[in-house]
Design an enzyme around this catalytic site. Structure first.
Site, PDB file in Angstrom:
ATOM      1  N   HIS A 304      -9.400  -2.226  -1.068  1.00 22.23           N
ATOM      2  CA  HIS A 304     -10.582  -1.343  -0.883  1.00 22.23           C
ATOM      3  C   HIS A 304     -11.190  -1.086  -2.210  1.00 22.23           C
ATOM      4  O   HIS A 304     -10.360  -1.066  -2.970  1.00 22.23           O
ATOM      5  CB  HIS A 304     -10.565  -0.181  -0.025  1.00 22.23           C
ATOM      6  N   ASP A 361     -10.261  -0.977   8.721  1.00 23.06           N
ATOM      7  CA  ASP A 361     -10.242  -2.102   9.921  1.00 23.06           C
ATOM      8  C   ASP A 361      -8.966  -2.758  10.215  1.00 23.06           C
ATOM      9  O   ASP A 361      -8.995  -3.558  11.116  1.00 23.06           O
ATOM     10  CB  ASP A 361     -10.858  -3.225   9.170  1.00 23.06           C
TER      11      ASP A 361
END
Ligand code: CMC
Length: 426
Positions: A304, A361
């Site tokens: 991320h 996710d």
């Protein structure tokens, strides 16, 4: 904090430091170009705060995510998506009566203009539902003219409510169209999430029974996706909105951006990757591929831009997988593959050094698949839930007295001026 002095191009420029309530301070470079004739260069905005915002705070090193100050773990555990929507839009948690009134207003807006249903028939049956979302949400501005004046706070409020309320209907219709089943009208006696489940999986021929555990799990997934600071799609919404574009057009732009596999499209890609890996014995091969500089393969659902620690949303997701499996009495072997993939990756120096952890996710696809959603719907669900964040950020931007049209500059590397050569001379 003292202001900074920048010595550049033979000039010394004072750069004021601005303090937020928490998090890094920022250097105010607004006057820099006028003072020095130089721009700053920051592709991907890795060091640039594009706006001031009071909505969402992330501490990526500590794995902290706060909405209006409330930790995401507490909201996911104790709150509801409707309550989080109210919080994001209004800044405070609602009282009982405020929540009741807000939920009623949202449910009054769940129906779509009847003519919008004809739009779906223009799409191929195998169209990706995100393509349908971009088109139909963009088309809303052709139907709801009375809420497109962005300078009228009341119209902005109505547009915000309409977008939050209609997104489940639009999303469920995209699904129904792909499987060839009739569209279902909303049932406002159900919760926001229960109504969406019924419009997606119900059929007119039979009553649909909402499974409370599934409703709760999906509601929690919506909470986990509700907002996430100045990510790519939110920045897209703000940039589109900075020109004065109407809210439906801005949210359609956000949906288009979200679709990319580096952003919201990663939930679909993560489950596809887990299916390709299949069994735990094949994990080392994929880990080796992810580490190979010459192979474009990445572990989807990992890494991320902001989190350099475990994404707090992934923690809640992992727990929710178990709850959904228990409620539906299923056990997808891919969950075991995902758990082992996480364990192997986290103990590998490549992922440790680059601080790559599971993100929101990584586990969401396993839950959504267990509930019955095809992978192509995963990003649609993300868009549905993120709509509240987008509209809250869009409203915040329009109310900000410092707001200007977004207009980045560039480092030009093309040809310098030259004279046109007639075709006959080339
Ligand atoms: N697998 C393998 N290597 C990775 C991964 C990954 N998933 N993510 C980053 N890296 C490596 C990358 O190759 C680079 O290595 P090096 O420094 O040697 O060149 C380093 O880590 C930094 O990566 P980056 O691409 O420069 O970092 P970024 O901040 O620009 O990208 C990201 C962040 C999320 C796009 C990226 O981690 C990624 O592509 N992850 C997979 C897609 C994904 O799961 N996206 C969902 C994000 S969370 C939901 C959302 O907010 O939309």
């Amino acid at each position: 904090m003292t202001d900074a002095t920048l010595n550049t191009a033979g000039k010394a420029v004072e750069l004021p430091t601005l303090e937020g309530s928490i998090g890094p301070s920022v250097l105010d470079i607004r006057k820099m170009y006028a003072a020095t004739g130089q721009f700053t260069y920051d592709p991907g905005f890795t060091s640039t705060a594009s706006c001031e915002s009071g909505l969402t705070y992330i501490d990526g090193d500590e794995g902290v995510l706060l909405h209006r100050g409330y930790p995401i773990g507490q909201l996911a555990e104790h709150s509801s998506f409707m309550e989080v929507c109210y919080l994001l839009l209004n800044g405070e948690l609602p009282s009982q009566s405020e929540l009741g009134q807000f939920s009623r207003i949202i449910s009054r807006h769940t129906m779509l203009h009847e003519q919008l249903a004809t739009f779906y028939r223009g799409f191929r049956r195998d169209a990706h539902p995100m393509a349908i979302m971009c088109g139909v949400v963009g088309a809303l501005s052709a139907f709801y003219h009375d809420s497109t004046d962005i300078n009228d706070p009341q119209q902005r409020k109505i547009a915000s409510h309409r977008l939050i309320a209609k997104m489940p209907t639009i999303a469920a219709m995209a699904y129904k169209y792909s499987v060839g089943q009739p569209f279902l009208y909303p049932d406002n006696s159900l919760s926001y999430t229960g109504n969406f489940l019924r419009m997606t999986f119900g059929v007119p021929a039979e009553p649909y029974v909402v499974v409370p555990e599934v409703e709760r799990a999906l509601d929690r997934i919506f909470i986990l996706h509700a907002d996430h600071e100045q990510n790519a799609s939110t920045s897209t919404v703000r940039l589109a909105g900075s020109s004065g574009a109407n809210p439906f057009a801005c949210i359609a732009a956000g949906i288009a951006c979200l679709w990319g596999p580096a952003h919201g499209g990663a939930n679909e890609a993560a489950l596809n990757m887990l299916r390709e890996i299949g069994t735990p014995d094949r994990i080392p091969h994929y880990i080796a591929r992810a580490k190979d500089k010459n192979d474009p393969f990445r572990l989807m659902g990992f890494g991320h831009r902001v989190y350099k620690n475990y994404d707090p949303r992934a923690t809640v997701m992992q727990k929710t997988v178990r709850e959904v499996f228990a409620a539906l009495k299923v056990n997808d072997p891919l969950f075991e593959t995902a758990l082992q993939l996480e364990e192997i990756a986290l103990s590998d120096p490549y992922f440790a050094e680059k601080k790559l952890f599971p993100n929101v996710d990584f586990y969401s696809g396993i839950i959504l698949s267990a509930i019955g959603f095809p992978t192509t719907m995963f990003t649609v669900l993300f868009a549905l839930a993120r709509t509240v964040g987008w509209v809250a950020q869009w409203n915040e931007m329009i109310s900000d007295p410092n707001q200007k049209i977004g207009r980045p500059r560039q480092l030009y590397t093309g040809p310098v001026q030259r004279d046109y050569v007639p075709l006959s001379a080339r």
